[in-house]
Design a protein around this motif. Structure first.
Motif, PDB file in Angstrom:
ATOM      1  N   THR A  90       0.892  -1.014   0.139  1.00 53.63           N
ATOM      2  CA  THR A  90      -0.018   0.075   0.066  1.00 53.63           C
ATOM      3  C   THR A  90       0.912   1.235   0.043  1.00 53.63           C
ATOM      4  O   THR A  90       1.776   1.364   0.783  1.00 53.63           O
ATOM      5  N   ASP A  91       0.389   2.295  -0.587  1.00 51.62           N
ATOM      6  CA  ASP A  91       1.280   3.608  -0.848  1.00 51.62           C
ATOM      7  C   ASP A  91       1.038   4.151   0.503  1.00 51.62           C
ATOM      8  O   ASP A  91       0.194   4.156   1.250  1.00 51.62           O
ATOM      9  N   SER A  92       2.363   4.807   0.912  1.00 50.65           N
ATOM     10  CA  SER A  92       2.601   5.482   2.079  1.00 50.65           C
ATOM     11  C   SER A  92       1.441   6.854   2.239  1.00 50.65           C
ATOM     12  O   SER A  92       0.990   6.780   3.584  1.00 50.65           O
ATOM     13  N   SER A  93       1.078   7.305   1.369  1.00 47.91           N
ATOM     14  CA  SER A  93      -0.014   8.306   1.344  1.00 47.91           C
ATOM     15  C   SER A  93      -1.112   7.886   2.094  1.00 47.91           C
ATOM     16  O   SER A  93      -2.006   8.452   2.747  1.00 47.91           O
ATOM     17  N   LEU A  94      -1.874   6.613   1.407  1.00 47.96           N
ATOM     18  CA  LEU A  94      -2.826   6.162   2.035  1.00 47.96           C
ATOM     19  C   LEU A  94      -2.721   5.753   3.432  1.00 47.96           C
ATOM     20  O   LEU A  94      -3.705   5.705   4.234  1.00 47.96           O
ATOM     21  N   ILE A  95      -1.648   5.017   3.643  1.00 45.42           N
ATOM     22  CA  ILE A  95      -1.354   4.730   5.260  1.00 45.42           C
ATOM     23  C   ILE A  95      -1.512   5.866   5.996  1.00 45.42           C
ATOM     24  O   ILE A  95      -1.946   5.864   7.163  1.00 45.42           O
ATOM     25  N   VAL A  96      -0.888   6.989   5.564  1.00 42.86           N
ATOM     26  CA  VAL A  96      -0.846   8.126   6.490  1.00 42.86           C
ATOM     27  C   VAL A  96      -2.352   8.707   6.767  1.00 42.86           C
ATOM     28  O   VAL A  96      -2.945   8.969   7.823  1.00 42.86           O
ATOM     29  N   LEU A  97      -3.225   8.324   5.697  1.00 42.50           N
ATOM     30  CA  LEU A  97      -4.635   8.716   5.842  1.00 42.50           C
ATOM     31  C   LEU A  97      -5.464   8.001   6.685  1.00 42.50           C
ATOM     32  O   LEU A  97      -6.183   8.121   7.574  1.00 42.50           O
ATOM     33  N   LEU A  98      -5.185   6.485   6.507  1.00 40.59           N
ATOM     34  CA  LEU A  98      -5.806   5.463   7.413  1.00 40.59           C
ATOM     35  C   LEU A  98      -5.300   5.797   8.849  1.00 40.59           C
ATOM     36  O   LEU A  98      -6.064   5.619   9.801  1.00 40.59           O
ATOM     37  N   ASP A  99      -3.797   6.136   9.054  1.00 37.14           N
ATOM     38  CA  ASP A  99      -3.638   6.498  10.381  1.00 37.14           C
ATOM     39  C   ASP A  99      -4.326   7.648  11.009  1.00 37.14           C
ATOM     40  O   ASP A  99      -4.472   7.729  12.046  1.00 37.14           O
ATOM     41  N   ALA A 100      -4.679   8.761  10.168  1.00 42.55           N
ATOM     42  CA  ALA A 100      -5.430   9.848  10.368  1.00 42.55           C
ATOM     43  C   ALA A 100      -6.707   9.627  10.959  1.00 42.55           C
ATOM     44  O   ALA A 100      -7.394   9.845  11.780  1.00 42.55           O
ATOM     45  N   PHE A 101      -7.329   8.371  10.129  1.00 43.62           N
ATOM     46  CA  PHE A 101      -8.737   8.112  10.708  1.00 43.62           C
ATOM     47  C   PHE A 101      -8.739   7.371  11.926  1.00 43.62           C
ATOM     48  O   PHE A 101      -9.378   7.535  12.944  1.00 43.62           O
ATOM     49  N   ARG A 102      -7.445   6.529  12.363  1.00 43.50           N
ATOM     50  CA  ARG A 102      -7.120   5.801  13.635  1.00 43.50           C
ATOM     51  C   ARG A 102      -7.065   6.955  14.682  1.00 43.50           C
ATOM     52  O   ARG A 102      -8.014   6.948  15.758  1.00 43.50           O
TER      53      ARG A 102
END
Length: 148
Positions: A90-102
């Motif tokens: 998974t692209d790091s920008s998506l992971i950053v967004l998912l972590d923001a949701f967390r």
């Protein structure tokens, strides 16, 4: 950091999961996304179920790769999300967004911060995209595993 490194520091543990167990997680994520678009449910709850679908995808991806988070360690949601870079490429920008949701989920759950409609909608959209990516990625992983 590799998945094996995460095992070495106690964030992940090796675990066997069969195709049926993984599929049950993906079906549960799909059910959660049905509720996430229900306009009769408040934004907080819609966000919660969309976030839950994200976690189910991350857990399924770990399982397909032969791991699960170490539940005895704090931060297992963060570990599951951040491992998506290795489990599904998974692209790091998506992971950053998912972590923001967390983080938003934590504020909502532990401080009572309300979730805006737009945030619930965005989380749902991202969860739907992740579910599609997860289904494709897991199929590739399981196919490689069974073709050995």
């Amino acid at each position: 950091m590799t998945l094996d490194n995460l095992v070495a520091i106690g964030r992940l543990v090796p675990a066997h999961s069969d195709r049926d167990a993984i599929n049950r997680l993906l079906i549960a994520a799909e059910r959660n996304l049905v509720d996430a678009v229900n306009p009769q449910i408040c934004a907080d709850t819609r966000f919660d179920v969309a976030y839950k679908a994200i976690m189910q995808c991350a857990i399924a991806a770990l399982a397909a790769n032969g791991y699960r988070t170490a539940h005895s360690q704090p931060g297992h949601h963060q570990t599951a999300i951040q491992s998506l870079g290795k489990t599904l490429d998974t692209d790091s920008s998506l992971i950053v967004l998912l972590d923001a949701f967390r983080k938003k989920r934590n504020l909502s759950d532990y401080s009572g911060d309300p979730i805006e409609e737009t945030t619930a909608d965005e989380c749902t959209k991202v969860a739907r995209t992740l579910l599609t990516k997860t289904r494709i990625g897991i199929e590739e992983i399981l196919c490689k595993r069974s073709c050995r």
